[in-house]
Design an enzyme around this catalytic site. Sequence first.
Site, short mmCIF file in Angstrom:
data_model
loop_
_atom_site.label_atom_id
_atom_site.label_comp_id
_atom_site.label_asym_id
_atom_site.label_seq_id
_atom_site.Cartn_x
_atom_site.Cartn_y
_atom_site.Cartn_z
N GLU A 1 1.00 -1.12 0.36
CA GLU A 1 -0.16 -0.46 0.03
C GLU A 1 0.70 1.28 0.12
O GLU A 1 0.59 2.18 -0.47
CB GLU A 1 -0.82 0.24 1.03
CG GLU A 1 -2.10 -1.16 1.39
CD GLU A 1 -1.54 -2.76 2.23
OE1 GLU A 1 -2.14 -3.26 1.32
OE2 GLU A 1 -0.21 -3.06 2.39
N PRO B 1 11.45 -12.89 -1.19
CA PRO B 1 9.82 -13.51 -0.31
C PRO B 1 9.49 -11.95 0.41
O PRO B 1 10.15 -11.09 -0.17
CB PRO B 1 10.55 -14.06 1.51
CG PRO B 1 11.52 -14.48 0.98
CD PRO B 1 12.44 -13.53 -0.13
N GLY C 1 13.67 -3.01 -0.61
CA GLY C 1 12.87 -1.66 -2.05
C GLY C 1 14.22 -2.21 -3.10
O GLY C 1 14.18 -1.14 -3.86
N LEU D 1 0.72 -5.49 -11.53
CA LEU D 1 1.48 -4.48 -12.18
C LEU D 1 2.43 -4.26 -12.67
O LEU D 1 3.21 -3.00 -13.30
CB LEU D 1 0.68 -3.57 -12.01
CG LEU D 1 -0.64 -3.24 -12.33
CD1 LEU D 1 -1.62 -2.14 -11.42
CD2 LEU D 1 -1.26 -3.48 -13.81
#
Length: 419
Positions: A59, A264, A311, A338
Amino acid sequence: MRALYTVLLYLATPFVLLRLLWRSRALPAYRRRWGERFGFVTPPPAPVAVWVHAVSVGETLAALPMIRALVARHGERHVWVTTTTPTGSERVQALLGEAVVHTYAPYDLPDVVARFMRRVRPAKIVVMETELWPNLLRAAAAREIPLFIVNARLSPRSFRGYSRVPGFARRTLADCAQIAAQSDADAERFRQLGAARVVTMGNIKFDQAVPDAQVALGRALRGRLGERPVWVAASTHEGEDELLLGAHRQLLQTHADAVLLLVPRHPQRFDAVARLIERERFTLQRRSVLGALDGSPAPIDAQVLLGDSMGEMFAFFAAADIAFVGGSLVPVGGHNVLEPAALGLPVLFGPQMHNFIQARDLLLDAQGGVGVDAANLAETLRALFDDPARRIALGVAGRAVVAANRGALQKLLTAIGEV
């Protein structure tokens, strides 16, 4: 019903804290900053224009373009961002730094929410996806603070759950200023629950930019891997890694030099997955020990490269020929398909995609994605590695789907500004 919900939540709070302690065995950050979860935050140095809540990493990354646009509009330190998990917190701090104020979100207890509201005093609240917190929604409405649920999705499974308490769901949703749904199907399910102010704005994950630095890092990683067939299994969950390693073992029978980039979803699982790889007798290389990739040109000859870093998901995608998106072979609901599609990769996913139905269907309809299961994953990989033209066609179609569906972010920012 709200009173019953609140009593049950108070009774559950000690067990919630015990769960934090339990999870802190693998990730010590879970035992820190508990005061923030109970609303004990330092009042901001400047008025808060918007409070944005994003649960965890997925999110947070989806909200990133919106948060940056809000910072550009209102100025640094005028946007407050909350997350629920330490990994989400780490991403906010790494990607946004001092541009925003960041804390953990308050638990949905009336006194905790009231304490947080008194200290933060946001002018607007933006909640990502489907975080329906009844006491927060009631507190916002009572204070006449518009609360938006954005990029909202409501799976058929969640809809059935809320439908069991229709009056409670209807009164909770009535406290929203607006629900910006990802799709018409999501919007209709919200309306059937009684939500009055619902619009379809699309999925802002289509607007997520591909970081150039990550692409360059991925190319450097690919340079170390060489011309070998490379596939990435991204955001995997417990119970899924074994299935993926089994598929890789089958692939090695025909493509002996193939490499799997196994990433993971949760960092607390990195060590356990490394032990699993070694126990299954694959040669292993960990990303965390490679350091900078633009230094030594030494090749990576392991059969499995463990993506135990934070990241760098776009870098792993940029280094691969094919992407499998995890959380879809186990009943998690899938993850963001996406991101690899935006990079022009063929995207594979399992049957458990109920959290990303719209994105899945768009890719399938455009022949930019392929549905698989544990039994046919290896054969699908073999066929794609043996057919470069089909790989390219799938990647081009997936990238076109992403490009054609951009624009939700601007609609969302406009809607937030108009109220």
